[in-house]
Design a protein around this motif. Structure first.
Motif, PDB file in Angstrom:
ATOM      1  N   THR A 171       0.828  -1.201   0.000  1.00  0.00           N
ATOM      2  CA  THR A 171       0.000   0.000   0.000  1.00  0.00           C
ATOM      3  C   THR A 171       0.863   1.252   0.000  1.00  0.00           C
ATOM      4  O   THR A 171       0.546   2.252  -0.673  1.00  0.00           O
ATOM      5  CB  THR A 171      -0.945   0.002   1.218  1.00  0.00           C
ATOM      6  OG1 THR A 171      -1.802  -1.141   1.153  1.00  0.00           O
ATOM      7  CG2 THR A 171      -1.811   1.256   1.248  1.00  0.00           C
ATOM      8  N   ARG A 228      -0.163  -5.309  -9.076  1.00  0.00           N
ATOM      9  CA  ARG A 228       0.959  -5.755  -8.259  1.00  0.00           C
ATOM     10  C   ARG A 228       2.283  -5.262  -8.836  1.00  0.00           C
ATOM     11  O   ARG A 228       3.249  -5.061  -8.115  1.00  0.00           O
ATOM     12  CB  ARG A 228       0.977  -7.283  -8.169  1.00  0.00           C
ATOM     13  CG  ARG A 228      -0.270  -7.911  -7.576  1.00  0.00           C
ATOM     14  CD  ARG A 228      -0.527  -7.491  -6.154  1.00  0.00           C
ATOM     15  NE  ARG A 228       0.475  -7.974  -5.212  1.00  0.00           N
ATOM     16  CZ  ARG A 228       0.472  -7.711  -3.906  1.00  0.00           C
ATOM     17  NH1 ARG A 228      -0.487  -6.945  -3.396  1.00  0.00           N
ATOM     18  NH2 ARG A 228       1.402  -8.194  -3.117  1.00  0.00           N
ATOM     19  N   GLY A 251      -5.721  -3.077  -7.774  1.00  0.00           N
ATOM     20  CA  GLY A 251      -4.467  -3.215  -7.050  1.00  0.00           C
ATOM     21  C   GLY A 251      -4.052  -4.652  -6.819  1.00  0.00           C
ATOM     22  O   GLY A 251      -2.874  -4.925  -6.562  1.00  0.00           O
ATOM     23  N   ARG A 252      -5.017  -5.597  -6.885  1.00  0.00           N
ATOM     24  CA  ARG A 252      -4.699  -7.006  -6.683  1.00  0.00           C
ATOM     25  C   ARG A 252      -4.457  -7.723  -8.002  1.00  0.00           C
ATOM     26  O   ARG A 252      -4.125  -8.910  -8.004  1.00  0.00           O
ATOM     27  CB  ARG A 252      -5.842  -7.715  -5.925  1.00  0.00           C
ATOM     28  CG  ARG A 252      -6.217  -7.070  -4.605  1.00  0.00           C
ATOM     29  CD  ARG A 252      -5.034  -6.857  -3.693  1.00  0.00           C
ATOM     30  NE  ARG A 252      -4.338  -8.094  -3.340  1.00  0.00           N
ATOM     31  CZ  ARG A 252      -3.372  -8.163  -2.437  1.00  0.00           C
ATOM     32  NH1 ARG A 252      -2.996  -7.070  -1.802  1.00  0.00           N
ATOM     33  NH2 ARG A 252      -2.783  -9.298  -2.171  1.00  0.00           N
ATOM     34  N   SER A 276      -5.900  -1.863  -3.211  1.00  0.00           N
ATOM     35  CA  SER A 276      -5.022  -3.011  -2.966  1.00  0.00           C
ATOM     36  C   SER A 276      -5.519  -3.928  -1.859  1.00  0.00           C
ATOM     37  O   SER A 276      -4.776  -4.801  -1.393  1.00  0.00           O
ATOM     38  CB  SER A 276      -3.614  -2.520  -2.622  1.00  0.00           C
ATOM     39  OG  SER A 276      -3.637  -1.703  -1.458  1.00  0.00           O
TER      40      SER A 276
END
Length: 232
Positions: free
Chosen positions: A132, A173, A167-168, A159
């Motif tokens: 983060t 990533r 974000g995932r 995230s």
């Protein structure tokens, strides 16, 4: 005495849960909840020298395995299933002390698993915090005018583990510019434009996005200018 059907492979004494009322051929006690067949005749557990064992119902594979490992004498308990025409395991008979030892072993394992889950959760939390921070820094690099608190909020939202948000994703990533920009755009669209109100009023999503696109671009241009709104 009992229905004819293939029996489970022998793993020590075999005990039956009878489907009908049966009495012991030796002591005449009955009806028997459990019995052993000796030369085709039913025997109660006491007459079969198994009366000191306790019953452990099926369901906990680890406890069953360990109870049998700890027990010098054990027996498999089966019952005939008429519908399936086969014998099915119902549990085991084991020594009471063996069961107690097996329960202690399982409890120790459960505690070890709990501690491992705690360690794993802490490790994941630390990893997430670092990611983060990196996501926030990338937002601030691309949009230096984005308030710091807002950048942190966008990064945390995008995230969040298990959220399926950008974000995932693999791109997220990797902190690609496209993924980071997408997270910022989504935040601006929802918080800085009437996009949500348009959706609630029945405007189709693509049309709502088209209507708020100029406002989104305006905010992004402002944030892209170094120094604007950078406090926070």
């Amino acid at each position: 005495m009992v229905p004819r059907a293939p029996l489970p492979p022998p793993t020590g004494p075999l005990v039956f849960q009878p489907l009908k009322r049966r009495h012991c051929a030796g002591c005449r006690r009955g009806p028997l909840p459990l019995l052993v067949l000796e030369d085709g005749a039913p025997r109660c557990l006491d007459c079969a020298d198994l009366g000191h064992l306790v019953f452990l119902a099926r369901g906990d594979t680890a406890l069953t395995r360990r109870s049998r490992e700890e027990s010098g004498l054990s027996a498999v308990v089966v019952r005939f299933n008429r519908r399936k025409s086969r014998y099915e395991r119902q549990g085991v008979l084991v020594e009471e002390a063996a069961l107690a030892r097996a329960e202690q072993r399982c409890l120790a394992d459960a505690e070890a698993r709990r501690r491992r889950r705690v360690r794993d959760a802490r490790r994941r939390a630390a990893q997430d915090a670092l990611f983060t921070q990196a996501f926030t820094a990338e937002i601030r690099r691309l949009f230096p005018g984005c308030p710091a608190a807002r950048a942190r909020a966008i990064a945390a939202h995008a995230s969040e583990r298990g959220s399926g948000r950008v974000g995932r994703s693999a791109a997220g990533r990797a902190l690609t510019e496209g993924a980071v920009t997408s997270a910022v755009v989504a935040s601006v669209r929802h918080l800085d434009t009437p996009y949500d109100r348009l959706l609630m009023s029945g405007v189709p999503r693509h049309e709502a996005r088209r209507r708020v696109a100029p406002s989104v671009r305006t905010v992004l241009r402002g944030w892209a200018e170094t120094g604007l709104g950078s406090a926070g």
